[in-house]
Design an enzyme around this catalytic site. Structure first.
Site, PDB file in Angstrom:
ATOM      1  N   HIS A  70      -2.096  -5.283   1.941  1.00 52.73           N
ATOM      2  CA  HIS A  70      -3.373  -5.998   1.845  1.00 52.73           C
ATOM      3  C   HIS A  70      -3.054  -7.444   1.526  1.00 52.73           C
ATOM      4  CE1 HIS A  70      -7.253  -7.412   0.435  1.00 52.73           C
ATOM      5  NE2 HIS A  70      -6.595  -7.895  -0.605  1.00 52.73           N
ATOM      6  N   THR A 121      -5.112  -6.927  11.346  1.00 50.14           N
ATOM      7  CA  THR A 121      -5.481  -5.721  10.590  1.00 50.14           C
ATOM      8  C   THR A 121      -5.045  -4.434  11.295  1.00 50.14           C
ATOM      9  OG1 THR A 121      -7.436  -6.946   9.885  1.00 50.14           O
ATOM     10  CG2 THR A 121      -7.460  -4.579   9.483  1.00 50.14           C
ATOM     11  N   ARG A 180      -1.271 -13.950   4.918  1.00 49.79           N
ATOM     12  CA  ARG A 180      -2.007 -13.348   6.047  1.00 49.79           C
ATOM     13  C   ARG A 180      -1.191 -13.451   7.339  1.00 49.79           C
ATOM     14  NH1 ARG A 180      -6.791 -10.378   5.310  1.00 49.79           N
ATOM     15  NH2 ARG A 180      -7.632 -11.114   7.280  1.00 49.79           N
ATOM     16  N   ARG A 214       2.469  -5.754   9.688  1.00 51.15           N
ATOM     17  CA  ARG A 214       1.565  -4.688  10.130  1.00 51.15           C
ATOM     18  C   ARG A 214       1.930  -4.113  11.499  1.00 51.15           C
ATOM     19  NH1 ARG A 214      -4.102  -7.220   7.893  1.00 51.15           N
ATOM     20  NH2 ARG A 214      -4.173  -6.086   5.932  1.00 51.15           N
ATOM     21  N   LYS A 220       0.822  -1.215   0.000  1.00 48.32           N
ATOM     22  CA  LYS A 220       0.000   0.000   0.000  1.00 48.32           C
ATOM     23  C   LYS A 220       0.861   1.272   0.000  1.00 48.32           C
ATOM     24  CE  LYS A 220      -3.953  -2.097   2.481  1.00 48.32           C
ATOM     25  NZ  LYS A 220      -4.695  -2.090   3.768  1.00 48.32           N
ATOM     26  N   PHE A 253     -15.344   4.240   8.144  1.00 46.17           N
ATOM     27  CA  PHE A 253     -13.971   4.478   7.693  1.00 46.17           C
ATOM     28  C   PHE A 253     -13.815   4.348   6.173  1.00 46.17           C
ATOM     29  CE2 PHE A 253     -14.220  -0.028   9.033  1.00 46.17           C
ATOM     30  CZ  PHE A 253     -13.778  -0.677   7.882  1.00 46.17           C
TER      31      PHE A 253
HETATM   32  P1  GTP Z   1      -6.963  -6.135   4.017  1.00 51.11           P
HETATM   33  O1  GTP Z   1      -5.906  -7.177   3.812  1.00 51.11           O
HETATM   34  O2  GTP Z   1      -6.466  -4.732   3.719  1.00 51.11           O
HETATM   35  O3  GTP Z   1      -8.261  -6.467   3.327  1.00 51.11           O
HETATM   36  O4  GTP Z   1      -7.239  -6.127   5.583  1.00 51.11           O
HETATM   37  P2  GTP Z   1      -8.031  -7.178   6.416  1.00 51.11           P
HETATM   38  O5  GTP Z   1      -8.593  -8.267   5.568  1.00 51.11           O
HETATM   39  O6  GTP Z   1      -7.129  -7.577   7.563  1.00 51.11           O
HETATM   40  O7  GTP Z   1      -9.198  -6.273   6.959  1.00 51.11           O
HETATM   41  P3  GTP Z   1     -10.571  -5.879   6.269  1.00 51.11           P
HETATM   42  O8  GTP Z   1     -10.708  -6.509   4.926  1.00 51.11           O
HETATM   43  O9  GTP Z   1     -11.637  -6.093   7.291  1.00 51.11           O
HETATM   44  O10 GTP Z   1     -10.382  -4.316   6.100  1.00 51.11           O
HETATM   45  C1  GTP Z   1      -9.791  -3.728   4.945  1.00 51.11           C
HETATM   46  C2  GTP Z   1      -9.049  -2.473   5.364  1.00 51.11           C
HETATM   47  O11 GTP Z   1      -9.969  -1.560   5.948  1.00 51.11           O
HETATM   48  C3  GTP Z   1      -7.994  -2.707   6.450  1.00 51.11           C
HETATM   49  O12 GTP Z   1      -6.737  -3.025   5.900  1.00 51.11           O
HETATM   50  C4  GTP Z   1      -7.971  -1.386   7.176  1.00 51.11           C
HETATM   51  O13 GTP Z   1      -7.114  -0.442   6.494  1.00 51.11           O
HETATM   52  C5  GTP Z   1      -9.399  -0.900   7.068  1.00 51.11           C
HETATM   53  N1  GTP Z   1     -10.186  -1.256   8.257  1.00 51.11           N
HETATM   54  C6  GTP Z   1     -10.725  -2.461   8.552  1.00 51.11           C
HETATM   55  N2  GTP Z   1     -11.399  -2.444   9.710  1.00 51.11           N
HETATM   56  C7  GTP Z   1     -11.297  -1.176  10.163  1.00 51.11           C
HETATM   57  C8  GTP Z   1     -11.800  -0.505  11.318  1.00 51.11           C
HETATM   58  O14 GTP Z   1     -12.481  -1.071  12.171  1.00 51.11           O
HETATM   59  N3  GTP Z   1     -11.486   0.811  11.442  1.00 51.11           N
HETATM   60  C9  GTP Z   1     -10.754   1.454  10.523  1.00 51.11           C
HETATM   61  N4  GTP Z   1     -10.480   2.743  10.725  1.00 51.11           N
HETATM   62  N5  GTP Z   1     -10.263   0.875   9.409  1.00 51.11           N
HETATM   63  C10 GTP Z   1     -10.525  -0.427   9.231  1.00 51.11           C
HETATM   64 MG    MG Z   2      -9.710  -7.929   3.822  1.00 51.21          MG
END
Ligand code: GTP
Ligand code: MG
Length: 246
Positions: free
Chosen positions: A147, A108, A102, A122, A14, A64
């Protein structure tokens, strides 16, 4: 059962990782030596709003979401430098690809990552408060550097969203492809069977497409319901064309 060797996942380095020169670190953590995974595809992408919105459509109703779109399109970290707004998209391939990437990425939330899994990618991320003009806090943004697809189904959707088949070597393609006999153009959220000024050619006869994309385009062209939206199919064809979607 699917060939384990062909299991794939999508990783995105990213804009915050690029800005902090962490690209080499991320690639090293995910290298074949550490994960057993190999590269099936990689590219530098200026993320359009269309691609960002389709990629994160599951979060459309979250508070968000707007900041997530600004973040992934590079506007947060390179607001005044469009020429630097980019991510590096990578398809990794090999046994347990989804799980392995992952694991190396970690939780996350970067604060949780530091507590639960120090040393994961992360754990080097940050959380930024989002404030109104008055200074009142209205939420937060998670800048978490990478991601990684969460499931095999998500990996398939995301790899097909970000990559055309011909960006992956033929023997490394995990999903069915088909040669198109049709010609399709795209303009202002419409699929067109022939050129109109201002339209972009998405597919020409002879092009190899993801089979599911071609089937979706055929249904859309016939005015029928398709399992994927037009934007889901065409977003990758507009990448790096210099055309910004609305
Ligand atoms: P990705 O690999 O980026 O998809 O992350 P993830 O699978 O661990 O998390 P998810 O798909 O639920 O969320 C995608 C992205 O949204 C995350 O990488 C964060 O940048 C953002 N995000 C997710 N949950 C939250 C939250 O509760 N608050 C905020 N501010 N951002 C969030
Ligand atoms: Mg995700």
């Amino acid at each position: 059962m699917r060939n384990q060797e062909l299991e794939q996942t999508l990783a995105l380095i990213k804009p915050d990782a690029l800005k902090n020169s962490l690209t080499g670190y991320v690639l090293s953590q995910l290298s074949e030596f550490h994960t057993g995974l190999i590269y099936a595809g990689t590219k530098v992408v200026h993320v359009t709003r269309m691609l960002a919105e389709v990629h994160y459509e599951e979060h459309r109703d979250k508070v968000f979401y707007p900041s997530l779109i600004e973040y992934i399109t590079g506007r947060v970290h390179y607001g005044d430098k469009p020429h630097r707004q980019r991510v590096i998209a990578i398809v990794y391939q090999g046994p347990d690809a989804v799980k392995k990437v992952r694991e190396v990425a970690g939780p996350t939330n970067p604060h949780s990552a530091r507590e639960q899994k120090p040393g994961c990618i992360r754990s080097l991320g940050t959380i930024v408060s989002l404030r109104e003009e008055t200074g009142k806090e209205i939420g937060e943004r998670m800048d978490n550097l990478i991601h990684a697809s969460a499931t095999d189904e998500e990996a398939e959707r995301e790899i097909k969203l970000w990559f055309k088949p011909n960006e992956i070597p033929p023997f490394m393609r995990a999903y069915s492809t088909m040669q198109s006999e049709e010609l399709y153009y795209f303009k202002e959220d419409r699929l067109l069977p022939k050129y109109e000024p201002g339209s972009v050619c998405v597919v020409a006869p002879g092009d190899v497409m993801w089979e599911s994309d071609l089937q979706a385009l055929r249904l859309i062209q016939q005015g029928k319901d398709a399992p994927y939206s037009l934007r889901t199919v065409v977003a990758k064809y507009l990448l790096n064309e210099g055309i910004e979607s609305k």
